[in-house]
Design a protein around this motif. Structure first.
Motif, PDB file in Angstrom:
ATOM      1  N   UNK A  98       0.893  -1.216   0.088  1.00 25.96           N
ATOM      2  CA  UNK A  98       0.174  -0.099  -0.158  1.00 25.96           C
ATOM      3  C   UNK A  98       0.846   1.318  -0.139  1.00 25.96           C
ATOM      4  N   UNK A  99       1.973   1.415   0.727  1.00 24.86           N
ATOM      5  CA  UNK A  99       2.718   2.300   0.950  1.00 24.86           C
ATOM      6  C   UNK A  99       3.397   2.637  -0.617  1.00 24.86           C
ATOM      7  N   UNK A 100       3.921   1.502  -1.183  1.00 21.96           N
ATOM      8  CA  UNK A 100       4.436   1.756  -2.444  1.00 21.96           C
ATOM      9  C   UNK A 100       3.591   2.359  -3.536  1.00 21.96           C
ATOM     10  N   UNK A 101       2.163   1.530  -3.513  1.00 32.48           N
ATOM     11  CA  UNK A 101       1.215   2.327  -4.492  1.00 32.48           C
ATOM     12  C   UNK A 101       1.087   3.724  -4.188  1.00 32.48           C
ATOM     13  N   UNK A 102       0.807   4.123  -2.954  1.00 26.53           N
ATOM     14  CA  UNK A 102       0.758   5.844  -2.748  1.00 26.53           C
ATOM     15  C   UNK A 102       2.071   6.409  -3.067  1.00 26.53           C
ATOM     16  N   UNK A 103       3.106   5.963  -3.128  1.00 27.97           N
ATOM     17  CA  UNK A 103       4.470   6.502  -3.459  1.00 27.97           C
ATOM     18  C   UNK A 103       4.402   6.886  -4.923  1.00 27.97           C
ATOM     19  N   UNK A 104       3.828   5.916  -5.710  1.00 30.94           N
ATOM     20  CA  UNK A 104       3.973   5.858  -7.093  1.00 30.94           C
ATOM     21  C   UNK A 104       2.929   6.971  -7.602  1.00 30.94           C
ATOM     22  N   UNK A 105       1.704   6.952  -6.891  1.00 34.29           N
ATOM     23  CA  UNK A 105       0.803   7.759  -7.112  1.00 34.29           C
ATOM     24  C   UNK A 105       0.963   9.383  -7.254  1.00 34.29           C
ATOM     25  N   UNK A 106       1.468   9.497  -5.754  1.00 40.26           N
ATOM     26  CA  UNK A 106       2.128  10.602  -5.472  1.00 40.26           C
ATOM     27  C   UNK A 106       2.694  11.328  -6.529  1.00 40.26           C
ATOM     28  N   UNK A 107       3.719  10.476  -7.058  1.00 43.10           N
ATOM     29  CA  UNK A 107       5.063  10.823  -8.080  1.00 43.10           C
ATOM     30  C   UNK A 107       4.256  11.236  -9.630  1.00 43.10           C
ATOM     31  N   UNK A 108       2.913  10.807  -9.638  1.00 50.49           N
ATOM     32  CA  UNK A 108       2.281  10.987 -11.145  1.00 50.49           C
ATOM     33  C   UNK A 108       2.036   9.713 -11.851  1.00 50.49           C
ATOM     34  N   UNK A 109       2.406   8.547 -11.102  1.00 48.55           N
ATOM     35  CA  UNK A 109       2.247   7.283 -12.033  1.00 48.55           C
ATOM     36  C   UNK A 109       0.802   6.985 -11.916  1.00 48.55           C
ATOM     37  N   UNK A 110       0.443   6.332 -13.221  1.00 50.58           N
ATOM     38  CA  UNK A 110      -1.141   5.725 -13.303  1.00 50.58           C
ATOM     39  C   UNK A 110      -0.891   4.232 -12.659  1.00 50.58           C
ATOM     40  N   UNK A 111      -1.660   3.616 -12.368  1.00 54.85           N
ATOM     41  CA  UNK A 111      -1.712   2.436 -11.519  1.00 54.85           C
ATOM     42  C   UNK A 111      -2.815   1.637 -11.931  1.00 54.85           C
ATOM     43  N   UNK A 112      -2.606   0.172 -12.190  1.00 49.62           N
ATOM     44  CA  UNK A 112      -3.674  -0.792 -12.780  1.00 49.62           C
ATOM     45  C   UNK A 112      -3.500  -2.045 -12.271  1.00 49.62           C
ATOM     46  N   UNK A 113      -4.406  -2.838 -12.536  1.00 51.62           N
ATOM     47  CA  UNK A 113      -4.238  -4.248 -12.139  1.00 51.62           C
ATOM     48  C   UNK A 113      -4.770  -5.049 -13.593  1.00 51.62           C
ATOM     49  N   UNK A 114      -3.842  -6.105 -13.768  1.00 52.42           N
ATOM     50  CA  UNK A 114      -4.338  -6.985 -14.856  1.00 52.42           C
ATOM     51  C   UNK A 114      -3.789  -8.326 -14.386  1.00 52.42           C
ATOM     52  N   UNK A 115      -5.080  -8.944 -14.053  1.00 52.90           N
ATOM     53  CA  UNK A 115      -5.066 -10.290 -13.631  1.00 52.90           C
ATOM     54  C   UNK A 115      -5.908 -11.315 -14.304  1.00 52.90           C
ATOM     55  N   UNK A 116      -5.639 -12.611 -14.165  1.00 52.68           N
ATOM     56  CA  UNK A 116      -6.631 -13.640 -14.717  1.00 52.68           C
ATOM     57  C   UNK A 116      -7.515 -14.098 -13.857  1.00 52.68           C
ATOM     58  N   UNK A 117      -7.680 -13.218 -12.377  1.00 47.61           N
ATOM     59  CA  UNK A 117      -9.030 -13.563 -11.643  1.00 47.61           C
ATOM     60  C   UNK A 117     -10.159 -12.909 -12.386  1.00 47.61           C
ATOM     61  N   UNK A 118     -11.221 -13.318 -12.266  1.00 42.96           N
ATOM     62  CA  UNK A 118     -12.386 -12.804 -12.945  1.00 42.96           C
ATOM     63  C   UNK A 118     -12.481 -11.241 -12.367  1.00 42.96           C
ATOM     64  N   UNK A 119     -12.736 -10.248 -13.287  1.00 40.32           N
ATOM     65  CA  UNK A 119     -12.792  -8.819 -12.814  1.00 40.32           C
ATOM     66  C   UNK A 119     -13.476  -8.566 -11.570  1.00 40.32           C
TER      67      UNK A 119
END
Length: 234
Positions: A98-119
């Motif tokens: 969670x901390x890593x996600x927040x750090x990248x978002x704060x730096x302007x990255x777009x975040x996404x999930x690509x999984x083979x689990x049903x959406x």
């Protein structure tokens, strides 16, 4: 025209979240119903990661009870119904995620999930884990006509997140994730704590990390390497 944001695309099971206990719990419920001994989570972790049907088939095979296609399909429906009701009983985000996600978002990255689990299950799990709002797109099986390792699954996920395919990195835990990234022309970062019975470094990802605290430097090193390879203006 403004450049699109750099994009990180994450696998889910075994990468962002440790879901093995709940997945194997659903499998063991089916096995007990069929009179088979349950599997210990430590022994069955490597069975997770290729989808519900594969998990069921592998689990039953481990107990000497291979399944035919029709029986596997019927058991999968029961598995998914139970799993949806217990999707986050014991599942947790991996430390530092969670901390890593927040750090990248704060730096302007777009975040996404690509999984083979049903959406739908992917969205439900991330909502239960209070992480869904970090992602510009959550894509899984059923989101598109294709799924990993087809590179179009990654490209379409990046598009759904309004990200930049030229500045995208795939983060995963399996050969499927690394093969998907390679086919899509994207670099990959592999976590070595996920669900694979072969050390993930054997699949030649661009970087390997052992904790999410290492992700920032791994992505930075990939970006630096890309700049070094870029042709220099004369």
């Amino acid at each position: 025209m403004m450049a699109r944001s750099p994009t990180l695309v994450f696998d889910l099971d075994g990468t962002l979240a440790d879901t093995a206990h709940d997945l194997i719990g659903a499998l063991n419920l089916l096995m007990a119903r069929e009179g088979l001994e349950p599997l210990a989570v430590a022994d069955a972790r490597a069975l997770v990661g290729a989808g519900a049907r594969a998990l069921i088939e592998r689990g039953f095979a481990c107990r000497g009870a291979p399944l035919g296609p029709k029986r596997a399909e019927a058991l999968m429906r029961d598995f998914l119904a139970y799993y949806e009701a217990h999707i986050a009983d014991e599942s947790r985000l991996f430390p530092g995620a969670l901390a890593a996600l927040d750090r990248f978002r704060a730096a302007g990255f777009r975040l996404a999930v690509c999984t083979n689990k049903p959406e739908g299950l992917a969205r439900l799990l991330l909502e239960k884990l209070s992480a869904a709002d970090r992602f510009a797109a959550i894509c899984g099986r059923g989101s598109f006509p294709v799924f990993k390792p087809d590179p179009r699954a990654l490209w379409l996920t990046i598009e759904a997140a309004d990200g930049d395919p030229r500045r995208a990195v795939m983060i995963g835990d399996s050969k499927t994730d690394i093969d998907t990234a390679r086919a899509a022309g994207a670099p990959s970062v592999a976590v070595d704590f996920g669900y694979t019975d072969t050390p993930v470094a054997a699949f030649s990802p661009d970087r390997v990390i052992s904790h999410f605290d290492e992700l920032w430097d791994a992505v930075a090193s990939l970006n630096a390497a890309k700049l070094q390879r870029a042709p220099q203006a004369s």
